[in-house]
Design a protein around this motif. Sequence first.
Motif, PDB file in Angstrom:
ATOM      1  N   ASP A 101       0.962  -1.243  -0.157  1.00  0.00           N
ATOM      2  CA  ASP A 101      -0.018  -0.041  -0.289  1.00  0.00           C
ATOM      3  C   ASP A 101       0.787   1.255   0.041  1.00  0.00           C
TER       4      ASP A 101
ATOM      5  N   ARG B 174       2.390   1.939  -3.119  1.00  0.00           N
ATOM      6  CA  ARG B 174       1.040   2.404  -4.284  1.00  0.00           C
ATOM      7  C   ARG B 174       0.891   3.757  -3.907  1.00  0.00           C
ATOM      8  N   MET B 175       0.964   4.090  -2.603  1.00  0.00           N
ATOM      9  CA  MET B 175       0.616   5.601  -2.281  1.00  0.00           C
ATOM     10  C   MET B 175       1.498   6.464  -2.706  1.00  0.00           C
TER      11      MET B 175
ATOM     12  N   ARG C 210      -8.650   4.029   3.910  1.00  0.00           N
ATOM     13  CA  ARG C 210      -8.152   3.546   2.663  1.00  0.00           C
ATOM     14  C   ARG C 210      -8.598   4.094   1.400  1.00  0.00           C
TER      15      ARG C 210
ATOM     16  N   ALA D  65      -7.280   7.627   1.329  1.00  0.00           N
ATOM     17  CA  ALA D  65      -5.881   7.420   0.818  1.00  0.00           C
ATOM     18  C   ALA D  65      -5.847   7.251  -0.786  1.00  0.00           C
TER      19      ALA D  65
ATOM     20  N   LEU E 129      -6.581   4.221  -1.916  1.00  0.00           N
ATOM     21  CA  LEU E 129      -6.060   3.013  -2.135  1.00  0.00           C
ATOM     22  C   LEU E 129      -7.302   2.004  -2.439  1.00  0.00           C
ATOM     23  N   VAL E 130      -8.667   2.174  -2.065  1.00  0.00           N
ATOM     24  CA  VAL E 130      -9.780   1.563  -2.666  1.00  0.00           C
ATOM     25  C   VAL E 130     -10.617   2.312  -2.975  1.00  0.00           C
TER      26      VAL E 130
END
Lengths: 266, 262
Positions: free
Chosen positions: A156, A159-160, B52, B55, B57-58
């Motif tokens: 993660d 990715r961020m 998330r 962020a 991310l999802v």
Amino acid sequence: MTPRDELPRAFGWLAPVGVAAVLLGLWQGAVTAWDVPAYLVPSPARVAATLWTDRALLADSLRVTAGIALTALAIAIVAGVATALLFAQSRVIEASLFPYAILLQVTPIVAIAPLIIIWVQDTRVALVLCAVVVAIFPIISNTALGLRSVDPGLADLFRMSRATRWQTLWRLRIPGALPYFFGGLRVASGLALIGAVVAEFVAGTGGQGAGLAYQILLAGIQLNVPRLFAALVLIAATGVVFFAVTNALARAALSRWHESELPPAE
Amino acid sequence: MTAAPSVVAVEGAAKTYANGTCALAPVDLAVAPGEFVALLGPSGCGKTTLLRMAAGLVAPTQGRLSWWGADHVPADDPARRIAMVFQSPTLMPWSRVLANARLPLDLAGAARAEGDRAARDALAGVGLADVADRYPRELSGGMQMRVSIARALVVAPALLLMDEPFGALDEFTRHKLDAELNALWHTRGGTVLFVTHSIQEAAFLATRVVVMAARPGRIIADVPVPAAQPRTPAYRGSADFAALCARLSAAVAQASGEVQAQ
Ligand SMILES: Nc1ncnc2c1ncn2[C@@H]1O[C@H](COP(=O)(O)OP(=O)(O)OP(=O)(O)O)[C@@H](O)[C@H]1O
Ligand SMILES: [Mg+2]
């Protein structure tokens, strides 16, 4: 802490050496006591003497066999890691190719060796190829598993941070795969030697480039059992050296961070 | 003058995972610049899911999110960076503390010297200047978490997302790190979205506590915390603090009572 952890460090090699001394002593004693002929079971002293008197012949053969095994191991490492990296690129590639890696693994080398030896003109190359076939699977499967086992939190984070595919591979997946790779290497180093010996048996090549397996074959036919034992001892010793070197490499690469190679807790 | 856009705004966003779990019913939440918002709720109420989403991310299965008014996470704006601290330290065990703290800058292609300087500053900011050359396994859990915070701060994020960063620590360490975090936020500013399941932690840190309930995950209360900054140990003993905790407890209890009644 368990008593297991309290053993002094030297015990790690002293104990097996002690066991060897006892066993060799018993063996020597038994052979002398019952007057066993050398063509059935030679005494350890006799084997040692043969190792010395036949040293020129045996050293040549050792060089051949160890050379084949080492070359095969090197090729298995390069090709195995490359294959694992390819698998890591996509699940589709892995799913379509992995069964063939398994096929390599489950087919007995004695069954494929004759074919390889027929197809490949140069015997040495054929032998190396056989040993590669035997040694490559643990490298592929372990490294592929390691490349896939990424800490999800770190994934993660990458990715961020908009990490590129290359950054993720180089900074996250490859370091994380190292312990798995070394686990595979440990198995593969032994298999490369076994592969080399088995292939030599199948090929039965003699003359100039004869390896230790050929010496065993020949000594068996000639009932030169002390030399047979001497060749066996050399093969086993080579295997132990391979294992020790692989262990040392793993320790050098991982000892600072991975559980498997950390020094015992204080 | 128009109001500054929300740092992150969640508009009717819901999440149903591929396995059919409805982690989050449609929620609305707007976080203004400079706020310290605590997301408080029981385990499984979708806090991590919501974080998330924030962020990037999802993606929500329904509804939308926006960051500074735009519908995507800003890519190359140094003034609008987002960083996240996860539930566990998630450090790279093969890298030293300094390299771990420097990672986001390395990934952004920053020069090594510049990255080292920023990473050392960030480590000093969390009180870890002297362990830069150690490996993560040589640190205590609390120290590892601080490295993780330094790694997030190294990019000077405008929005800091924290997912129960101190959830695994003992109460003494947690109080200590809460105080440090409050001081850090007070000096450097920025916007924080902080997930926790501790009422005291939310009440101590936040300028606003958003209470969530489970099954399905949703927001049931939004409580402002006007107490003065920076928060001191004395604040923990104050009547205001006790009253706020009582109010949050009641909200949480009501939410779990609803669940039991169903
Ligand atoms: N990747 C996933 N796939 C399927 N279901 C998931 C996934 N992640 C979370 N869930 C489910 O969604 C719900 C909310 O999970 P989430 O992790 O957001 O909760 P949480 O509030 O962070 O809990 P905790 O306090 O225990 O961390 C849970 O029921 C969980 O089982
Ligand atoms: Mg969570």
